[in-house]
Design an enzyme around this catalytic site. Sequence first.
Site, PDB file in Angstrom:
ATOM      1  N   GLY A 115      28.029   5.055  17.017  1.00 62.86           N
ATOM      2  CA  GLY A 115      29.318   5.471  16.491  1.00 62.86           C
ATOM      3  C   GLY A 115      30.331   5.602  17.607  1.00 62.86           C
ATOM      4  O   GLY A 115      29.982   5.718  18.781  1.00 62.86           O
ATOM      5  N   CYS A 116      31.626   5.580  17.250  1.00 61.41           N
ATOM      6  CA  CYS A 116      32.656   5.669  18.285  1.00 61.41           C
ATOM      7  C   CYS A 116      32.673   7.056  18.931  1.00 61.41           C
ATOM      8  O   CYS A 116      32.654   7.174  20.164  1.00 61.41           O
ATOM      9  CB  CYS A 116      34.026   5.317  17.714  1.00 61.41           C
ATOM     10  SG  CYS A 116      34.585   6.317  16.317  1.00 61.41           S
ATOM     11  N   TRP A 117      32.684   8.121  18.136  1.00 61.39           N
ATOM     12  CA  TRP A 117      32.713   9.471  18.705  1.00 61.39           C
ATOM     13  C   TRP A 117      31.474   9.788  19.540  1.00 61.39           C
ATOM     14  O   TRP A 117      31.585  10.358  20.631  1.00 61.39           O
ATOM     15  CB  TRP A 117      32.884  10.510  17.598  1.00 61.39           C
ATOM     16  CG  TRP A 117      34.276  10.640  17.079  1.00 61.39           C
ATOM     17  CD1 TRP A 117      34.769  10.192  15.881  1.00 61.39           C
ATOM     18  CD2 TRP A 117      35.397  11.270  17.724  1.00 61.39           C
ATOM     19  NE1 TRP A 117      36.099  10.499  15.745  1.00 61.39           N
ATOM     20  CE2 TRP A 117      36.511  11.166  16.864  1.00 61.39           C
ATOM     21  CE3 TRP A 117      35.547  11.909  18.951  1.00 61.39           C
ATOM     22  CZ2 TRP A 117      37.766  11.678  17.191  1.00 61.39           C
ATOM     23  CZ3 TRP A 117      36.794  12.426  19.279  1.00 61.39           C
ATOM     24  CH2 TRP A 117      37.884  12.302  18.407  1.00 61.39           C
TER      25      TRP A 117
END
Length: 316
Positions: A115-117
């Site tokens: 995921g990006c976060w």
Amino acid sequence: MVAKIFIDGEAGTTGLQIRERLENRRDLEVLSIAPDKRKDQGERKRLLNEADVAILCLPDDAARESVALIENGTTRVIDASTAFRVDPQWAYGFAEMDRGQAETISKARFVANPGCWPQGLIATLRPLIAAGLLPADFPVTYHGISGYTGGGKQMIAEYEAAGASASHFMPYALSFNHKHLPEMTVYTGLSHAPLFVPTVGDFAQGMTTFVPLQLGQLASAPKARDIHAAIADHYAGIKDSFVQVAPLEDIAKTPLLDPQSYNNTNRMQLHVFGNDERGQVVLAAVYDNLGKGASGAAVQNLNLMLGVDARESLAV
């Protein structure tokens, strides 16, 4: 040999960006599904089983369905959903996470795109826990700001519909039960989940994340230079890394933390800021939530799996 690639969910934001990055590749044949057959399970099954690598850009349940439709023993999979990110049968697709992670990805049949976060937290915190500078039970808070594309399909629609009236700064996930927490906990090496407060801004893409550390509570508190050295050493030992570490500087502000600095690239820049007298350090990461945070990472993983230059089709 030309590898056949099928992007299941190519009409979504991540799928479109992956396709754009691959469109000029002569070593690949991108298989496409006709628009009127996107929900045709039989056609999806045919393409999934025909592909050398299937890239899934789908919601979790649909991703699980696609994996179940693969009946051969050869199609390799990169999944961009959260469905398999902490599944031990899947390689985690953050190639710079450890010195041997790129090789693990290159040999894997199933790769869970990160995921990006989570990447900003893992990139800064994992080297410190691995080096013994932070204990696994250290209380961690994590926050930052992302373009509205980081909030998923519904948030994108809301922001684009709102236009000029869209919120410029909107914290969300305030129930503190975000779907990325398992992934963050497992791959940082933490023994319990961090307190995570994401914020969306009124811009499409790019992100800056922060990990504030109150080191004074430790019996033997590391200095900012120790923290920086451990992170820099980690990434210096990784071949073809897209993660770079900025010099340790005693500064009060910097334009280098602009969340849109590395848009449309696969680059991630890490920063360490500290005040040793106060025992305080802040770790920052700047990257594109649609690049290194999503489609760029998927292409990087694809390159590793195909044994080609990791930087092929990716801007730094």
